[in-house]
Design a protein around this motif. Structure first.
Motif, PDB file in Angstrom:
ATOM      1  N   GLU A 188       0.832  -1.196   0.000  1.00 24.00           N
ATOM      2  CA  GLU A 188       0.000   0.000   0.000  1.00 24.00           C
ATOM      3  C   GLU A 188       0.870   1.250   0.000  1.00 24.00           C
ATOM      4  O   GLU A 188       0.623   2.196  -0.751  1.00 24.00           O
ATOM      5  CB  GLU A 188      -0.864   0.039   1.274  1.00 24.00           C
ATOM      6  N   LEU A 189       1.892   1.235   0.849  1.00 25.44           N
ATOM      7  CA  LEU A 189       2.763   2.403   0.967  1.00 25.44           C
ATOM      8  C   LEU A 189       3.565   2.628  -0.301  1.00 25.44           C
ATOM      9  O   LEU A 189       3.774   3.774  -0.721  1.00 25.44           O
ATOM     10  CB  LEU A 189       3.699   2.229   2.175  1.00 25.44           C
ATOM     11  N   MET A 190       4.003   1.546  -0.936  1.00 25.72           N
ATOM     12  CA  MET A 190       4.788   1.700  -2.162  1.00 25.72           C
ATOM     13  C   MET A 190       3.925   2.255  -3.291  1.00 25.72           C
ATOM     14  O   MET A 190       4.378   3.046  -4.109  1.00 25.72           O
ATOM     15  CB  MET A 190       5.399   0.355  -2.587  1.00 25.72           C
ATOM     16  N   MET A 191       2.653   1.820  -3.318  1.00 24.74           N
ATOM     17  CA  MET A 191       1.740   2.301  -4.361  1.00 24.74           C
ATOM     18  C   MET A 191       1.557   3.798  -4.273  1.00 24.74           C
ATOM     19  O   MET A 191       1.575   4.497  -5.285  1.00 24.74           O
ATOM     20  CB  MET A 191       0.363   1.637  -4.187  1.00 24.74           C
ATOM     21  N   THR A 192       1.388   4.305  -3.030  1.00 27.85           N
ATOM     22  CA  THR A 192       1.135   5.736  -2.880  1.00 27.85           C
ATOM     23  C   THR A 192       2.424   6.543  -2.814  1.00 27.85           C
ATOM     24  O   THR A 192       2.405   7.760  -2.930  1.00 27.85           O
ATOM     25  CB  THR A 192       0.303   6.006  -1.613  1.00 27.85           C
ATOM     26  N   ASN A 193       3.549   5.878  -2.623  1.00 22.05           N
ATOM     27  CA  ASN A 193       4.837   6.582  -2.560  1.00 22.05           C
ATOM     28  C   ASN A 193       5.859   5.863  -3.423  1.00 22.05           C
ATOM     29  O   ASN A 193       6.847   5.329  -2.910  1.00 22.05           O
ATOM     30  CB  ASN A 193       5.369   6.612  -1.120  1.00 22.05           C
ATOM     31  N   PRO A 194       5.659   5.846  -4.741  1.00 26.23           N
ATOM     32  CA  PRO A 194       6.524   5.029  -5.598  1.00 26.23           C
ATOM     33  C   PRO A 194       7.992   5.453  -5.611  1.00 26.23           C
ATOM     34  O   PRO A 194       8.848   4.673  -6.021  1.00 26.23           O
ATOM     35  CB  PRO A 194       5.902   5.191  -6.997  1.00 26.23           C
ATOM     36  N   HIS A 195       8.280   6.670  -5.142  1.00 27.53           N
ATOM     37  CA  HIS A 195       9.675   7.108  -5.179  1.00 27.53           C
ATOM     38  C   HIS A 195      10.379   6.959  -3.835  1.00 27.53           C
ATOM     39  O   HIS A 195      11.519   7.373  -3.683  1.00 27.53           O
ATOM     40  CB  HIS A 195       9.756   8.574  -5.621  1.00 27.53           C
ATOM     41  N   ASN A 196       9.675   6.370  -2.873  1.00 22.24           N
ATOM     42  CA  ASN A 196      10.275   6.245  -1.542  1.00 22.24           C
ATOM     43  C   ASN A 196      11.116   4.980  -1.463  1.00 22.24           C
ATOM     44  O   ASN A 196      10.586   3.864  -1.424  1.00 22.24           O
ATOM     45  CB  ASN A 196       9.157   6.237  -0.492  1.00 22.24           C
ATOM     46  N   HIS A 197      12.436   5.158  -1.415  1.00 20.86           N
ATOM     47  CA  HIS A 197      13.339   3.995  -1.442  1.00 20.86           C
ATOM     48  C   HIS A 197      13.259   3.179  -0.150  1.00 20.86           C
ATOM     49  O   HIS A 197      13.530   1.981  -0.146  1.00 20.86           O
ATOM     50  CB  HIS A 197      14.783   4.438  -1.703  1.00 20.86           C
ATOM     51  N   LEU A 198      12.873   3.839   0.936  1.00 23.10           N
ATOM     52  CA  LEU A 198      12.826   3.134   2.223  1.00 23.10           C
ATOM     53  C   LEU A 198      11.724   2.085   2.238  1.00 23.10           C
ATOM     54  O   LEU A 198      11.912   0.982   2.757  1.00 23.10           O
ATOM     55  CB  LEU A 198      12.631   4.128   3.370  1.00 23.10           C
ATOM     56  N   TYR A 199      10.557   2.418   1.683  1.00 17.86           N
ATOM     57  CA  TYR A 199       9.467   1.445   1.650  1.00 17.86           C
ATOM     58  C   TYR A 199       9.839   0.242   0.792  1.00 17.86           C
ATOM     59  O   TYR A 199       9.588  -0.900   1.143  1.00 17.86           O
ATOM     60  CB  TYR A 199       8.180   2.079   1.114  1.00 17.86           C
ATOM     61  N   CYS A 200      10.485   0.521  -0.366  1.00 15.42           N
ATOM     62  CA  CYS A 200      10.935  -0.562  -1.260  1.00 15.42           C
ATOM     63  C   CYS A 200      11.870  -1.491  -0.524  1.00 15.42           C
ATOM     64  O   CYS A 200      11.753  -2.715  -0.600  1.00 15.42           O
ATOM     65  CB  CYS A 200      11.742   0.027  -2.422  1.00 15.42           C
ATOM     66  N   GLU A 201      12.811  -0.883   0.170  1.00 17.47           N
ATOM     67  CA  GLU A 201      13.842  -1.658   0.854  1.00 17.47           C
ATOM     68  C   GLU A 201      13.233  -2.481   1.991  1.00 17.47           C
ATOM     69  O   GLU A 201      13.578  -3.650   2.170  1.00 17.47           O
ATOM     70  CB  GLU A 201      14.918  -0.678   1.336  1.00 17.47           C
ATOM     71  N   GLN A 202      12.292  -1.873   2.723  1.00 18.82           N
ATOM     72  CA  GLN A 202      11.663  -2.612   3.824  1.00 18.82           C
ATOM     73  C   GLN A 202      10.822  -3.759   3.287  1.00 18.82           C
ATOM     74  O   GLN A 202      10.813  -4.856   3.855  1.00 18.82           O
ATOM     75  CB  GLN A 202      10.755  -1.693   4.640  1.00 18.82           C
ATOM     76  N   TYR A 203      10.130  -3.511   2.188  1.00 15.58           N
ATOM     77  CA  TYR A 203       9.332  -4.559   1.558  1.00 15.58           C
ATOM     78  C   TYR A 203      10.231  -5.718   1.174  1.00 15.58           C
ATOM     79  O   TYR A 203       9.920  -6.891   1.422  1.00 15.58           O
ATOM     80  CB  TYR A 203       8.626  -3.988   0.330  1.00 15.58           C
TER      81      TYR A 203
END
Lengths: 305, 217
Positions: A188-203
């Motif tokens: 959900e967070l990656m969808m709404t914040n596609p440029h946030n590298h932290l969410y990608c990395e945590q996922y």
């Protein structure tokens, strides 16, 4: 765990040679960045309020709020109460101040009373998200994780755009080792914040932890994506190395997949070595880290081939 | 220094001594992040192979490496840390001998699944690995008493051992040093592995804190 202190220190302005405007600006920056450096906030804020309160104008109210919350973190109930009383005087019917009263009760572990405060706010204003989130925090503080998770899920059905809440939920799931649901929150967070590298990395970390070849490949893809978004994210770099290495070492993969992943791992290893050399430049102490990393990477290469 | 007595059921007391800096750094780590769970590794000097019948030589627990704060239950960075620290240990003739954790909630001092998993992993290389839990509710500036609980693995369960000042050789020194460091807010300079990943220049061996401990001895 909070520690009670007795201090006979020089003032902040003396110690750091700053004027009151800089202190005020620092507090604002910490507010904007949502920092939880409570001891510093208390040090700076307490002095600012007591010595320069009259110069702050209307800023003083938000500073009282900020210092009050930091004071709770530091077990400084005396300071918290002072700030709270000033706010109560100025804003007698405010829900926002009532929430602060509730937080003080939480800090004193008087959870039933705190809940009454929040329920009273919600009676008046059922859409008050702050009060709802405080109630969930109480459940968390009491160790009632399952209930906290349930309430937070219900909250998110109504307030689906609340990113802080999605992130909190992902953490609750991770602590319960429910990695699948944690991954869903991060999606959900990656969808709404596609440029946030932290969410990608945590996922990617969650997928890696879930385990299994498919999840490992997914984790490698998202570590790589995080790196594309921020090439200095060391966790993403290490993660890419680890996931690619594990895939290459797996007996279940075909020759091409093995070869590709060994290439990714080798690339990551080079980047890691480079990053350490860059960081270790000029310092004697960091040499041990550089050497340890080189050896670690070498030893893993051996297990892969 | 404090002693961890283990294997009492087997009639063999193998004592694990801890240098002051190991105890200090554990508490500083907990104090730096009062609102988070924290964890780390305890490191001992490697001893030669013990003979089966002989009295186990005491194991010297020389240092601790603070690992993470916040979310402890994710695997990849833990794996990196374990591998890296293991390599560092080998260079210094150390071995990873234990694991410490301070839980997020003040009153919660039981080892959880994360603690058991990491300890199990450590046990593969060091059979007497212990879990040390910090009792947050007793963490104060003065540190009058040791505030750790030590768990050993017996019959597939982790059981806690009694810890009191009798187990400590130079408790007064350790208490004095830890208390001085807490009052001086030395924990602001404590580096854990998370800090290292944020900026590689941050040194997780904590030379600055180590020097402060030496200066206070």
């Amino acid at each position: 765990a909070c520690v009670v202190k007795e201090r006979k220190m020089a003032s902040v302005s003396e110690l750091y040679d700053v004027g009151w405007e800089e202190m005020r600006d620092k507090l604002r920056k910490w507010r904007e960045d949502n920092c939880r450096n409570s001891e510093q906030i208390v040090d700076v804020g307490e002095e600012l309020i007591s010595e320069h309160g009259s110069k702050l104008g209307d800023d003083i109210w938000i500073i009282y709020e900020q210092v009050m919350i930091a004071a709770l973190d530091c077990s400084r109930d005396d300071l918290a109460l002072t700030c709270l009383q000033e706010l109560r005087k100025q804003f007698p019917d405010s829900h926002r101040v009532k929430r602060l009263s509730g937080m003080r009760l939480e800090a004193l572990e008087r959870y039933d009373e705190a809940n009454k405060h929040y329920d009273a706010i919600l009676q008046d204003d059922p859409t008050n998200t702050a009060a709802r989130k405080r109630k969930i925090s109480i459940l968390k503080a009491q160790g009632k994780s399952a209930e906290a998770i349930r309430e937070l899920n219900e909250y998110l059905e109504q307030f689906v755009g609340d990113q802080e809440a999605w992130h909190e939920l992902s953490e609750l799931y991770i602590n319960e080792h429910d990695y699948g649901k944690a991954a869903f929150c991060l999606e959900e967070l990656m969808m709404t914040n596609p440029h946030n590298h932290l969410y990608c990395e945590q996922y990617a970390e969650v997928k890696y932890t879930q385990g299994g070849l498919e999840n490992l490949e997914l984790s490698r893809k998202y570590f790589a994506q995080a790196l594309r978004l921020n090439n200095r994210n060391m966790r993403a770099l290490f993660g890419l190395y680890m996931s690619a290495s594990h895939i290459a070492a797996s007996p279940k993969v075909g020759a091409k997949v093995k070869k590709d992943n060994m290439k990714y791992a080798a690339w990551a290893a080079t980047q890691i070595n480079r990053a350490y050399k860059l960081a270790g430049r000029g310092t004697k102490e960091n040499k041990c880290s550089v050497k340890a990393v080189e050896e670690m990477l070498e030893s893993m290469q051996i297990t892969m081939s | 220094m404090f002693l961890l007595y283990m294997n009492l059921l087997e009639g063999v007391a193998s004592a694990v001594y801890s240098r002051k800096k190991a105890y200090c750094k554990m508490l500083l780590h907990a104090a730096k992040y009062p609102h988070c769970a924290v964890n780390g590794l305890l490191v001992a000097e490697k001893v030669k192979e013990k003979k089966k019948d002989s009295h186990s030589a005491p194991i010297l627990c020389v240092d601790c490496v603070p690992l993470f704060h916040g979310t402890l239950a994710l695997a990849p960075m833990l794996e990196v840390a374990l591998t890296l620290i293991d390599t560092w240990c080998k260079e210094n003739r150390y071995v990873i001998a234990g694991y410490y954790q301070a839980n997020e909630r003040t009153k919660d001092f039981r080892p959880n699944q994360v603690a058991e998993k990491v300890a199990a992993r450590i046990s593969e290389n060091f059979s007497e690995a212990a879990i040390v839990m910090v009792d947050n509710s007793r963490l104060t500036m003065s540190c009058f008493e040791p505030i750790v609980l030590i768990y050993d693995h017996h019959e597939n369960k982790w059981k806690s051992r009694d810890v009191n000042t009798d187990c400590f050789e130079d408790w007064l020194e350790a208490q004095k040093i830890t208390s001085a460091l807490l009052e001086g807010r030395s924990y602001e300079n404590l580096i854990d592995f998370d800090n290292h990943l944020d900026d590689l220049r941050n040194d997780w061996t904590n030379p600055v804190i180590n020097k402060s401990v030496l200066d206070l001895c």
